[in-house]
Design an enzyme around this catalytic site. Structure first.
Site, PDB file in Angstrom:
ATOM      1  N   TRP A 100       0.826  -1.212   0.000  1.00  0.00           N
ATOM      2  CA  TRP A 100       0.000   0.000   0.000  1.00  0.00           C
ATOM      3  C   TRP A 100       0.859   1.260   0.000  1.00  0.00           C
ATOM      4  O   TRP A 100       0.541   2.234  -0.692  1.00  0.00           O
ATOM      5  CB  TRP A 100      -0.963   0.010   1.182  1.00  0.00           C
ATOM      6  CG  TRP A 100      -2.007  -1.054   1.088  1.00  0.00           C
ATOM      7  CD1 TRP A 100      -2.176  -2.125   1.921  1.00  0.00           C
ATOM      8  CD2 TRP A 100      -3.029  -1.190   0.081  1.00  0.00           C
ATOM      9  NE1 TRP A 100      -3.240  -2.891   1.498  1.00  0.00           N
ATOM     10  CE2 TRP A 100      -3.774  -2.351   0.379  1.00  0.00           C
ATOM     11  CE3 TRP A 100      -3.378  -0.437  -1.050  1.00  0.00           C
ATOM     12  CZ2 TRP A 100      -4.847  -2.775  -0.406  1.00  0.00           C
ATOM     13  CZ3 TRP A 100      -4.454  -0.862  -1.830  1.00  0.00           C
ATOM     14  CH2 TRP A 100      -5.169  -2.017  -1.504  1.00  0.00           C
ATOM     15  N   ASP A 172      -1.105   6.843   6.436  1.00  0.00           N
ATOM     16  CA  ASP A 172      -2.202   5.973   6.036  1.00  0.00           C
ATOM     17  C   ASP A 172      -2.407   5.007   7.197  1.00  0.00           C
ATOM     18  O   ASP A 172      -1.584   4.132   7.435  1.00  0.00           O
ATOM     19  CB  ASP A 172      -1.816   5.233   4.745  1.00  0.00           C
ATOM     20  CG  ASP A 172      -2.849   4.186   4.329  1.00  0.00           C
ATOM     21  OD1 ASP A 172      -3.862   4.017   5.047  1.00  0.00           O
ATOM     22  OD2 ASP A 172      -2.628   3.528   3.291  1.00  0.00           O
ATOM     23  N   LYS A 196     -11.698  -1.475   7.478  1.00  0.00           N
ATOM     24  CA  LYS A 196     -10.982  -2.380   8.382  1.00  0.00           C
ATOM     25  C   LYS A 196     -11.462  -2.207   9.822  1.00  0.00           C
ATOM     26  O   LYS A 196     -11.886  -3.156  10.450  1.00  0.00           O
ATOM     27  CB  LYS A 196      -9.475  -2.156   8.306  1.00  0.00           C
ATOM     28  CG  LYS A 196      -8.804  -2.883   7.138  1.00  0.00           C
ATOM     29  CD  LYS A 196      -8.681  -2.057   5.903  1.00  0.00           C
ATOM     30  CE  LYS A 196      -8.134  -2.849   4.737  1.00  0.00           C
ATOM     31  NZ  LYS A 196      -7.449  -2.026   3.771  1.00  0.00           N
TER      32      LYS A 196
HETATM   33  C1  LIG Z   1      -6.937  -1.592   2.619  1.00  0.00           C
HETATM   34  C2  LIG Z   1      -5.866  -0.595   2.574  1.00  0.00           C
HETATM   35  C3  LIG Z   1      -5.817   0.396   1.586  1.00  0.00           C
HETATM   36  C4  LIG Z   1      -6.789   0.452   0.426  1.00  0.00           C
HETATM   37  O1  LIG Z   1      -8.043   0.860   0.816  1.00  0.00           O
HETATM   38  P1  LIG Z   1      -9.182   1.138  -0.279  1.00  0.00           P
HETATM   39  O2  LIG Z   1     -10.265   1.722   0.553  1.00  0.00           O
HETATM   40  O3  LIG Z   1      -9.522  -0.191  -0.882  1.00  0.00           O
HETATM   41  O4  LIG Z   1      -8.650   2.060  -1.286  1.00  0.00           O
HETATM   42  C5  LIG Z   1      -4.816   1.343   1.661  1.00  0.00           C
HETATM   43  N1  LIG Z   1      -3.906   1.315   2.633  1.00  0.00           N
HETATM   44  C6  LIG Z   1      -3.914   0.371   3.590  1.00  0.00           C
HETATM   45  C7  LIG Z   1      -2.876   0.383   4.659  1.00  0.00           C
HETATM   46  C8  LIG Z   1      -4.889  -0.615   3.594  1.00  0.00           C
HETATM   47  O5  LIG Z   1      -4.898  -1.562   4.534  1.00  0.00           O
END
Ligand SMILES: *Cc1c(COP(=O)(O)O)cnc(C)c1O
Length: 360
Positions: A100, A172, A196
């Site tokens: 990511w 993030d 999540k």
């Molecule tokens: C799941 C995830 C993403 C992507 O999320 P989306 O909502 O599908 O764009 C980005 N960064 C991390 C750390 C993630 O776990």
């Protein structure tokens, strides 16, 4: 059969939350309509979105120097949006600690100048590189971007890097937001896809320091400017009302658990139990370095790929679902976010012991 869903995302939500949402689905608070049928400008939804924002602020101790926004497009949209708003002619630094963070870097590099200051890619992202070995971020950098928890590799920052006070630290936190206490003031911006730890997919929560809102180039499309969201309480256009509603319920639930400090204790205990078991076993092994282990996504392997597959298949039949590791790393992964109760971790460890007995 009782099932436990170990999906990395969309992930399980607290059972109590699902039940409230179900009970209110057709008739929200005696309005005669479901929440998804109500105007986003009406009294009922206004109460919901205001509560969602207030809960985020209260739980994460967000000061008035920050705006809390709900933005469509998930975390991946934020990869591009933050670069469009904050990069300008400067260079943005990225820590490359997982798939990511690498995607986030690529979006910025596509739009302007971006640089990788550390990477564990060569070692399959099995650790967070030591801060002392990172290339220094200069005081005129646009920002430094990190991924606080690496969902695929199963690593997590214990502490965060220090940056010059002029450089916003951007994180993030998609897969560990509200799972542990963080000091929001250390960050210029925190963002997280909701699916999540906070609710359904398709939406990101963005917490941004207000002075950064000024950096946005005037010619960006309205829907891609952070100020559009901050100035309109995320109600410039029709927002994802159901996602915001579920986020309000999930954050109500976190408050009822005693807040983030209380949730963090449970998360620590859940992860410790699982890692202690992995460490005690000669049959299962985890590739992740000890000091970088994630308390949200625990990855491990069996002695062969065939056994990995058999394990996942039998676990699913036993009600322990979505344990297959990410296609990039293989093996197994248990995502044990806030909503996963200790009983789920216990059931998983019991199954692992039994599987080893039968196949070891
Ligand atoms: C799941 C995830 C993403 C992507 O999320 P989306 O909502 O599908 O764009 C980005 N960064 C991390 C750390 C993630 O776990």
């Amino acid at each position: 059969m009782k099932t436990y869903n170990f999906s990395a995302g969309p992930a399980m939500l607290p059972e109590d939350v699902m039940k409230i949402a179900q009970a209110e689905f057709c008739n929200f608070k005696d309005s005669g309509s479901g929440l998804v049928e109500l105007s986003h400008r009406g009294k009922q939804f206004t109460e919901v979105i205001d509560r969602a924002v207030a809960n985020v602020k209260e739980l994460m101790k967000v000061s008035d120097d920050y705006s809390v926004m709900f933005i469509q497009g998930g975390a991946s949209m934020q990869f591009a949006m933050l670069a469009m708003n904050l990069l300008g002619d400067k260079v943005a630094d990225y820590a490359d600690t997982g798939v990511w963070s690498n995607k986030a870097y690529k979006e910025a590099a596509n739009l302007g100048k971006a640089r990788i200051v550390c990477s564990s890619k060569e070692d399959k992202y099995a650790y967070i590189p030591d801060f002392a070995k990172w290339e220094a971020t200069p005081a005129d950098a646009a920002y430094l971007h990190i991924t606080s928890n690496n969902t695929v590799a199963g690593t997590q920052y214990r502490t965060f890097p220090k940056v010059d006070k002029n450089v916003p630290l951007i994180a993030d936190m998609s897969s560990d937001i509200m799972s542990r206490e963080v000091n929001v003031d250390d960050f210029g911006m925190i963002y997280a896809g909701a699916q999540k730890n906070l609710g359904p997919s398709g939406m990101a929560v963005v917490i941004m320091r207000n002075d950064l809102l000024e950096r946005t180039p005037a010619n960006l499309p309205t829907m891609l400017k952070y100020s559009t969201y901050s100035e309109n309480n995320s109600l410039y256009n029709t927002p994802p009302t159901f996602a915001i509603y579920l986020l309000a319920l999930v954050t109500d639930w976190i408050k009822a658990q005693g807040g983030i400090a209380a949730i963090e204790k449970i998360n620590d205990a859940k992860a410790a139990k699982l890692y202690d078991f992995l460490d005690s076993s000669a049959y299962y092994s985890t590739p992740v370095q000890k000091d970088s282990r994630s308390r949200m996504n625990v990855v491990w392997r069996l002695p062969s790929e065939e056994l990995d597959a058999q394990f996942v298949k039998e676990a699913t039949a036993a009600g322990l679902t979505q344990l297959k590791g990410h296609r990039i790393v293989g093996g197994c992964r248990a995502s044990i976010y806030n909503a996963m109760p200790m009983a789920g971790v216990d059931a998983l460890i019991d199954f692992m012991k039994d599987f080893e007995k039968r196949n070891g």
